[in-house]
Write a protein that holds these residues in place. Sequence first.
Motif, short mmCIF file in Angstrom:
data_model
loop_
_atom_site.label_atom_id
_atom_site.label_comp_id
_atom_site.label_asym_id
_atom_site.label_seq_id
_atom_site.Cartn_x
_atom_site.Cartn_y
_atom_site.Cartn_z
N MET A 261 0.85 -1.19 0.00
CA MET A 261 0.00 0.00 0.00
C MET A 261 0.88 1.24 0.00
O MET A 261 1.74 1.39 0.86
CB MET A 261 -0.88 -0.02 1.25
CG MET A 261 -1.63 1.28 1.48
SD MET A 261 -2.71 1.24 2.90
CE MET A 261 -3.91 0.07 2.35
N PRO A 262 0.69 2.12 -0.96
CA PRO A 262 1.52 3.33 -0.99
C PRO A 262 1.10 4.34 0.08
O PRO A 262 -0.07 4.40 0.45
CB PRO A 262 1.30 3.89 -2.39
CG PRO A 262 -0.03 3.36 -2.79
CD PRO A 262 -0.20 2.04 -2.10
N TYR A 263 2.07 5.09 0.53
CA TYR A 263 1.85 6.17 1.49
C TYR A 263 2.11 7.48 0.76
O TYR A 263 2.99 7.56 -0.09
CB TYR A 263 2.78 6.01 2.69
CG TYR A 263 2.55 4.70 3.39
CD1 TYR A 263 1.56 4.58 4.35
CD2 TYR A 263 3.30 3.57 3.06
CE1 TYR A 263 1.32 3.36 4.97
CE2 TYR A 263 3.06 2.35 3.68
CZ TYR A 263 2.08 2.26 4.64
OH TYR A 263 1.83 1.05 5.24
N THR A 264 1.35 8.49 1.09
CA THR A 264 1.45 9.76 0.38
C THR A 264 1.76 10.90 1.34
O THR A 264 1.09 11.05 2.36
CB THR A 264 0.14 10.08 -0.35
OG1 THR A 264 -0.20 8.98 -1.21
CG2 THR A 264 0.26 11.35 -1.18
N VAL A 265 2.77 11.66 1.01
CA VAL A 265 3.06 12.93 1.68
C VAL A 265 2.43 13.99 0.79
O VAL A 265 2.59 13.96 -0.43
CB VAL A 265 4.57 13.16 1.82
CG1 VAL A 265 4.86 14.52 2.42
CG2 VAL A 265 5.20 12.05 2.66
N TYR A 266 1.69 14.91 1.40
CA TYR A 266 0.94 15.87 0.60
C TYR A 266 1.03 17.26 1.19
O TYR A 266 1.31 17.43 2.38
CB TYR A 266 -0.53 15.44 0.49
CG TYR A 266 -1.25 15.34 1.82
CD1 TYR A 266 -2.01 16.40 2.29
CD2 TYR A 266 -1.16 14.20 2.61
CE1 TYR A 266 -2.68 16.32 3.50
CE2 TYR A 266 -1.81 14.11 3.82
CZ TYR A 266 -2.57 15.17 4.27
OH TYR A 266 -3.22 15.09 5.48
N ILE A 267 0.79 18.23 0.32
CA ILE A 267 0.70 19.63 0.75
C ILE A 267 -0.65 20.16 0.30
O ILE A 267 -1.03 20.02 -0.87
CB ILE A 267 1.82 20.50 0.16
CG1 ILE A 267 3.20 19.98 0.58
CG2 ILE A 267 1.65 21.96 0.60
CD1 ILE A 267 4.38 20.75 -0.03
N LEU A 268 -1.36 20.75 1.24
CA LEU A 268 -2.62 21.44 0.97
C LEU A 268 -2.36 22.94 1.06
O LEU A 268 -1.49 23.38 1.82
CB LEU A 268 -3.69 21.07 2.00
CG LEU A 268 -4.10 19.62 2.13
CD1 LEU A 268 -5.12 19.47 3.25
CD2 LEU A 268 -4.65 19.08 0.83
N ALA A 269 -3.14 23.70 0.32
CA ALA A 269 -3.05 25.17 0.37
C ALA A 269 -4.45 25.75 0.45
O ALA A 269 -5.41 25.17 -0.05
CB ALA A 269 -2.34 25.71 -0.87
N SER A 270 -4.56 26.92 1.05
CA SER A 270 -5.85 27.61 1.10
C SER A 270 -6.15 28.26 -0.25
O SER A 270 -7.30 28.38 -0.64
CB SER A 270 -5.86 28.65 2.21
OG SER A 270 -4.83 29.60 2.01
N ARG A 271 -5.10 28.67 -0.95
CA ARG A 271 -5.19 29.29 -2.27
C ARG A 271 -3.76 29.44 -2.76
O ARG A 271 -2.82 29.08 -2.05
CB ARG A 271 -5.86 30.66 -2.19
CG ARG A 271 -5.15 31.62 -1.26
CD ARG A 271 -5.87 32.96 -1.11
NE ARG A 271 -5.32 33.74 -0.04
CZ ARG A 271 -4.15 34.39 -0.06
NH1 ARG A 271 -3.40 34.37 -1.14
NH2 ARG A 271 -3.73 35.08 0.97
N LYS A 272 -3.56 29.95 -3.97
CA LYS A 272 -2.21 30.17 -4.48
C LYS A 272 -1.47 31.10 -3.53
O LYS A 272 -1.99 32.17 -3.17
CB LYS A 272 -2.24 30.75 -5.89
CG LYS A 272 -0.87 30.85 -6.51
CD LYS A 272 -0.92 31.25 -7.96
CE LYS A 272 0.50 31.24 -8.51
NZ LYS A 272 0.52 31.51 -9.95
#
Length: 95
Positions: free
Chosen positions: A1-12
């Motif tokens: 099962m792959p694990y994901t590191v992610y970045i979320l943003a409120s907007r640009k």
Amino acid sequence: MPYTVYILASRKNGTLYVGVTNDIARRVWEHRQGRGSRFVQKYRVTRLVHLETFEEIERAIQREKTLKEWSRAWKIQLIERGNPEWEDLYDRLNG
């Protein structure tokens, strides 16, 4: 099962959030529902702008910690290298 590191943003160029998960589609959906992170809920950080996958959880967690230590400018450069328009990548997860 792959694990994901992610970045979320409120907007640009907005507020950023770095996380790790074993189910990126579910986790982003949870963030959008206001579950799991008070920070994300408070600052409305729900646009998926960057992700990286790993086979081993240890490597994913280490990468998450590394990104959290990075300066804001470095995180922005990372996002813009792969997603210069800061498009929301969420819709591409199931496509």
